[in-house]
Write a protein that holds these residues in place. Structure first.
Motif, PDB file in Angstrom:
ATOM      1  N   GLY A 115     -27.992  16.510  -3.097  1.00  0.00           N
ATOM      2  CA  GLY A 115     -29.267  17.174  -2.888  1.00  0.00           C
ATOM      3  C   GLY A 115     -29.804  17.898  -4.099  1.00  0.00           C
ATOM      4  N   LEU A 116     -29.415  17.518  -5.308  1.00  0.00           N
ATOM      5  CA  LEU A 116     -29.970  18.162  -6.487  1.00  0.00           C
ATOM      6  C   LEU A 116     -31.435  17.770  -6.649  1.00  0.00           C
ATOM      7  N   ALA A 117     -32.209  18.657  -7.234  1.00  0.00           N
ATOM      8  CA  ALA A 117     -33.623  18.366  -7.479  1.00  0.00           C
ATOM      9  C   ALA A 117     -33.721  17.490  -8.721  1.00  0.00           C
ATOM     10  N   ASP A 118     -33.933  16.164  -8.514  1.00  0.00           N
ATOM     11  CA  ASP A 118     -33.949  15.251  -9.651  1.00  0.00           C
ATOM     12  C   ASP A 118     -35.087  15.542 -10.615  1.00  0.00           C
ATOM     13  N   ARG A 119     -36.200  16.034 -10.092  1.00  0.00           N
ATOM     14  CA  ARG A 119     -37.302  16.367 -10.986  1.00  0.00           C
ATOM     15  C   ARG A 119     -36.981  17.603 -11.828  1.00  0.00           C
ATOM     16  N   MET A 120     -36.228  18.529 -11.247  1.00  0.00           N
ATOM     17  CA  MET A 120     -35.788  19.687 -12.027  1.00  0.00           C
ATOM     18  C   MET A 120     -34.900  19.234 -13.178  1.00  0.00           C
ATOM     19  N   ILE A 121     -34.014  18.270 -12.898  1.00  0.00           N
ATOM     20  CA  ILE A 121     -33.140  17.726 -13.940  1.00  0.00           C
ATOM     21  C   ILE A 121     -33.980  17.048 -15.017  1.00  0.00           C
ATOM     22  N   SER A 122     -35.022  16.341 -14.587  1.00  0.00           N
ATOM     23  CA  SER A 122     -35.900  15.662 -15.529  1.00  0.00           C
ATOM     24  C   SER A 122     -36.583  16.653 -16.464  1.00  0.00           C
ATOM     25  N   ILE A 123     -37.032  17.784 -15.907  1.00  0.00           N
ATOM     26  CA  ILE A 123     -37.667  18.827 -16.714  1.00  0.00           C
ATOM     27  C   ILE A 123     -36.664  19.400 -17.706  1.00  0.00           C
ATOM     28  N   MET A 124     -35.449  19.675 -17.228  1.00  0.00           N
ATOM     29  CA  MET A 124     -34.410  20.220 -18.101  1.00  0.00           C
ATOM     30  C   MET A 124     -34.035  19.227 -19.199  1.00  0.00           C
ATOM     31  N   ASP A 125     -34.025  17.943 -18.834  1.00  0.00           N
ATOM     32  CA  ASP A 125     -33.709  16.889 -19.796  1.00  0.00           C
ATOM     33  C   ASP A 125     -34.689  16.924 -20.966  1.00  0.00           C
ATOM     34  N   GLU A 126     -35.972  17.008 -20.645  1.00  0.00           N
ATOM     35  CA  GLU A 126     -36.996  17.059 -21.688  1.00  0.00           C
ATOM     36  C   GLU A 126     -36.909  18.350 -22.493  1.00  0.00           C
ATOM     37  N   TRP A 127     -36.615  19.442 -21.802  1.00  0.00           N
ATOM     38  CA  TRP A 127     -36.504  20.750 -22.450  1.00  0.00           C
ATOM     39  C   TRP A 127     -35.356  20.747 -23.463  1.00  0.00           C
ATOM     40  N   ILE A 128     -34.203  20.189 -23.052  1.00  0.00           N
ATOM     41  CA  ILE A 128     -33.050  20.130 -23.947  1.00  0.00           C
ATOM     42  C   ILE A 128     -33.331  19.204 -25.127  1.00  0.00           C
ATOM     43  N   GLU A 129     -34.049  18.118 -24.865  1.00  0.00           N
ATOM     44  CA  GLU A 129     -34.390  17.181 -25.938  1.00  0.00           C
ATOM     45  C   GLU A 129     -35.248  17.863 -27.008  1.00  0.00           C
ATOM     46  N   ASN A 130     -36.117  18.768 -26.566  1.00  0.00           N
ATOM     47  CA  ASN A 130     -37.017  19.457 -27.502  1.00  0.00           C
ATOM     48  C   ASN A 130     -36.381  20.660 -28.180  1.00  0.00           C
ATOM     49  N   TRP A 131     -35.551  21.396 -27.445  1.00  0.00           N
ATOM     50  CA  TRP A 131     -35.034  22.663 -27.950  1.00  0.00           C
ATOM     51  C   TRP A 131     -33.523  22.686 -28.170  1.00  0.00           C
ATOM     52  N   GLY A 132     -32.820  21.685 -27.652  1.00  0.00           N
ATOM     53  CA  GLY A 132     -31.391  21.537 -27.923  1.00  0.00           C
ATOM     54  C   GLY A 132     -30.545  22.721 -27.506  1.00  0.00           C
ATOM     55  N   PHE A 133     -29.785  23.265 -28.423  1.00  0.00           N
ATOM     56  CA  PHE A 133     -28.823  24.347 -28.215  1.00  0.00           C
ATOM     57  C   PHE A 133     -29.445  25.527 -27.472  1.00  0.00           C
ATOM     58  N   TRP A 134     -30.622  25.959 -27.923  1.00  0.00           N
ATOM     59  CA  TRP A 134     -31.223  27.171 -27.360  1.00  0.00           C
ATOM     60  C   TRP A 134     -31.786  26.936 -25.957  1.00  0.00           C
ATOM     61  N   ALA A 135     -32.105  25.701 -25.635  1.00  0.00           N
ATOM     62  CA  ALA A 135     -32.543  25.397 -24.275  1.00  0.00           C
ATOM     63  C   ALA A 135     -31.416  25.652 -23.293  1.00  0.00           C
TER      64      ALA A 135
END
Length: 244
Positions: A115-135
């Motif tokens: 039941g994880l929010a797949d769209r939340m994961i998608s947002i985090m995925d993009e966030w980590i891709e842009n900001w890396g370590f600090w994300a």
């Protein structure tokens, strides 16, 4: 995911209604079936607590925030912080491993089951891709950001494992301190064993505090899910418009 999320929402509504009818309902059950049994286990309670931290990240629809909050009520402030950090690192390591080894296909299948929010994961995925370590540091440190989607998103990103674990540790410290403080504040300066013999007036007072904290945390998490879904929807629409 929709079925699991619907079930969680229905259960939450039922709990909310029962809590309105009896404002001690929620804390009574948390105390009876979680806090007091762990208090009786002594040394072994720490291992059960860590196990629950890992379990909630994989199959249980229980916010890690609620487990962290209860930790300080069971072990006291400093042990609540220490065990909260260890539990956060363990759950983060396992969810990262599942995501990293299985890739996106396994992640999506796992997300459906728990039941994880797949769209939340998608947002985090993009966030980590842009900001890396600090994300990851911010995703861990800010209490209102859901903990587990950060781990799953990091597993499918290009971030190095060493950087992931360092960022997770740095971010887990303030998060654990925050929830340990909230949990410990309900003890009103007493030892955890104080919860075993609460007078009725104090029991009602602690119940009200627990209700307030729990529903604020839950409400913020729901808002984060809604925001992630809206953001993801708008992003998909923009992609569709550009493709035309």
């Amino acid at each position: 995911m929709a079925i699991a999320f619907t079930i969680i929402v229905i259960i939450s509504i039922i709990v909310f209604i029962l809590t309105i009818i009896d404002n001690t309902f929620l804390f009574t059950n948390i105390r009876k079936y979680f806090i007091l049994p762990l208090l009786d286990l002594g040394f072994w309670a720490a291992f059960i607590f860590l196990f629950l931290m890992v379990l909630q990240s994989l199959i249980a629809p229980i916010p890690s925030e609620l487990v962290l909050l209860s930790g300080a009520m069971i072990f006291g402030f400093w042990w609540g912080v220490i065990l909260g950090i260890i539990g956060s690192m363990l759950s983060a390591a396992i969810t990262y491993y599942v995501s990293n080894r299985g890739g996106r296909s396994i992640l999506e299948a796992t997300g459906e089951k728990i039941g994880l929010a797949d769209r939340m994961i998608s947002i985090m995925d993009e966030w980590i891709e842009n900001w890396g370590f600090w994300a990851i540091v911010i995703g861990r440190a800010v209490p209102v950001i859901m903990f587990d989607p950060v781990s799953y998103a990091a597993g499918i990103s290009n971030i190095k494992p060493k950087h992931y674990y360092i960022a997770t540790l740095i971010g887990s410290v303030p998060r654990a301190i925050f929830y340990a403080y909230l949990g410990y504040s309900m003890l009103d300066g007493n030892k955890p064993s104080f919860l075993e013999t609460l007078p009725q007036d104090q029991f009602e007072s602690v119940s009200k505090q627990f209700n307030t904290i729990f529903f604020v945390i839950f409400g913020v998490l729901v808002l984060m899910l809604v925001f992630a879904n809206i953001l993801s929807y708008l992003r998909e629409k923009r992609k569709e418009n550009k493709a035309k």
